[in-house]
Design a protein around this motif. Structure first.
Motif, short mmCIF file in Angstrom:
data_model
loop_
_atom_site.label_atom_id
_atom_site.label_comp_id
_atom_site.label_asym_id
_atom_site.label_seq_id
_atom_site.Cartn_x
_atom_site.Cartn_y
_atom_site.Cartn_z
N GLY A 1 -1.20 6.71 6.50
CA GLY A 1 -2.36 6.03 7.07
C GLY A 1 -3.49 5.95 6.07
N TRP A 2 -4.14 4.81 6.04
CA TRP A 2 -5.25 4.64 5.11
C TRP A 2 -6.50 5.27 5.71
CZ3 TRP A 2 -6.73 4.32 0.45
CH2 TRP A 2 -7.95 3.75 0.08
N PRO A 3 -7.07 6.28 5.07
CA PRO A 3 -8.21 6.99 5.64
C PRO A 3 -9.49 6.15 5.68
CG PRO A 3 -7.15 8.26 3.88
CD PRO A 3 -6.61 6.87 3.82
N ALA A 4 -9.52 5.05 4.96
CA ALA A 4 -10.66 4.12 5.00
C ALA A 4 -11.98 4.82 4.71
CB ALA A 4 -10.72 3.42 6.35
N LEU B 1 -6.37 11.38 -1.82
CA LEU B 1 -5.12 11.62 -1.08
C LEU B 1 -3.95 10.81 -1.62
CD1 LEU B 1 -6.47 11.77 2.58
CD2 LEU B 1 -5.70 13.67 1.15
N TYR B 2 -4.16 10.11 -2.76
CA TYR B 2 -3.09 9.25 -3.27
C TYR B 2 -1.84 10.05 -3.61
CZ TYR B 2 -0.72 5.60 -5.90
OH TYR B 2 0.20 4.69 -6.34
N GLU B 3 -2.03 11.20 -4.26
CA GLU B 3 -0.88 12.04 -4.62
C GLU B 3 -0.14 12.49 -3.37
OE1 GLU B 3 0.73 12.95 -7.40
OE2 GLU B 3 -0.48 11.38 -8.32
N LEU B 4 -0.90 12.87 -2.32
CA LEU B 4 -0.29 13.28 -1.07
C LEU B 4 0.51 12.13 -0.45
CD1 LEU B 4 0.01 15.44 1.21
CD2 LEU B 4 -2.01 14.40 2.26
N ALA B 5 -0.07 10.95 -0.50
CA ALA B 5 0.61 9.78 0.05
C ALA B 5 1.92 9.54 -0.69
CB ALA B 5 -0.29 8.55 -0.05
N SER C 1 0.83 -1.19 0.00
CA SER C 1 0.00 0.00 0.00
C SER C 1 0.87 1.26 0.00
CB SER C 1 -0.88 0.00 1.25
OG SER C 1 -1.46 1.27 1.43
N MET C 2 0.37 2.32 -0.64
CA MET C 2 1.08 3.60 -0.59
C MET C 2 0.70 4.38 0.67
SD MET C 2 3.31 5.52 -1.99
CE MET C 2 3.59 4.79 -3.61
N PHE C 3 -0.37 3.98 1.34
CA PHE C 3 -0.86 4.72 2.49
C PHE C 3 -0.36 4.17 3.82
CE2 PHE C 3 -3.77 6.02 -0.78
CZ PHE C 3 -4.19 7.28 -0.42
N ASN C 4 -0.14 2.87 3.87
CA ASN C 4 0.37 2.26 5.10
C ASN C 4 1.15 1.00 4.73
OD1 ASN C 4 -1.60 0.35 4.58
ND2 ASN C 4 -2.99 1.09 6.16
N LEU C 5 1.37 0.13 5.69
CA LEU C 5 2.21 -1.03 5.44
C LEU C 5 1.42 -2.26 5.03
CD1 LEU C 5 4.71 -0.59 8.41
CD2 LEU C 5 5.00 0.09 6.02
#
Ligand SMILES: [Zn+2]
Length: 76
Positions: free
Chosen positions: A64-67, A41-45, A21-25
């Motif tokens: 963190g994945w905002p879910a 938020l993908y670009e931010l991640a 994942s690009m947002f978390n592990l």
């Protein structure tokens, strides 16, 4: 060793391929990765990951994945 029936960390469905994942592990399936790519938020991640690498931070845990909740993610 070939893992043919891995479980996606996010949707918990069996998957042949898992991607970081690009947002978390999380190790996630292609469908969940596609959801990430479409996430606002993908670009931010990606940017935060690059900044971490530039600072020499290895194993950056991600933002963190905002879910699905996009409103209260702290921009720290
Ligand atoms: Zn998945």
């Amino acid at each position: 060793m070939v893992f043919e029936n891995q479980i996606c960390d996010r949707c918990h469905r069996p998957t042949v391929t898992r991607i970081m994942s690009m947002f978390n592990l999380d190790m996630i399936c292609p469908a969940c990765k596609e959801d990430e790519r479409k996430h606002p938020l993908y670009e931010l991640a990606c940017q935060k990951e690059r900044e971490a690498l530039q600072r020499g931070v290895r194993n950056f845990p991600g933002i963190g994945w905002p879910a699905g909740d996009h409103s209260d993610l702290a921009d720290s």
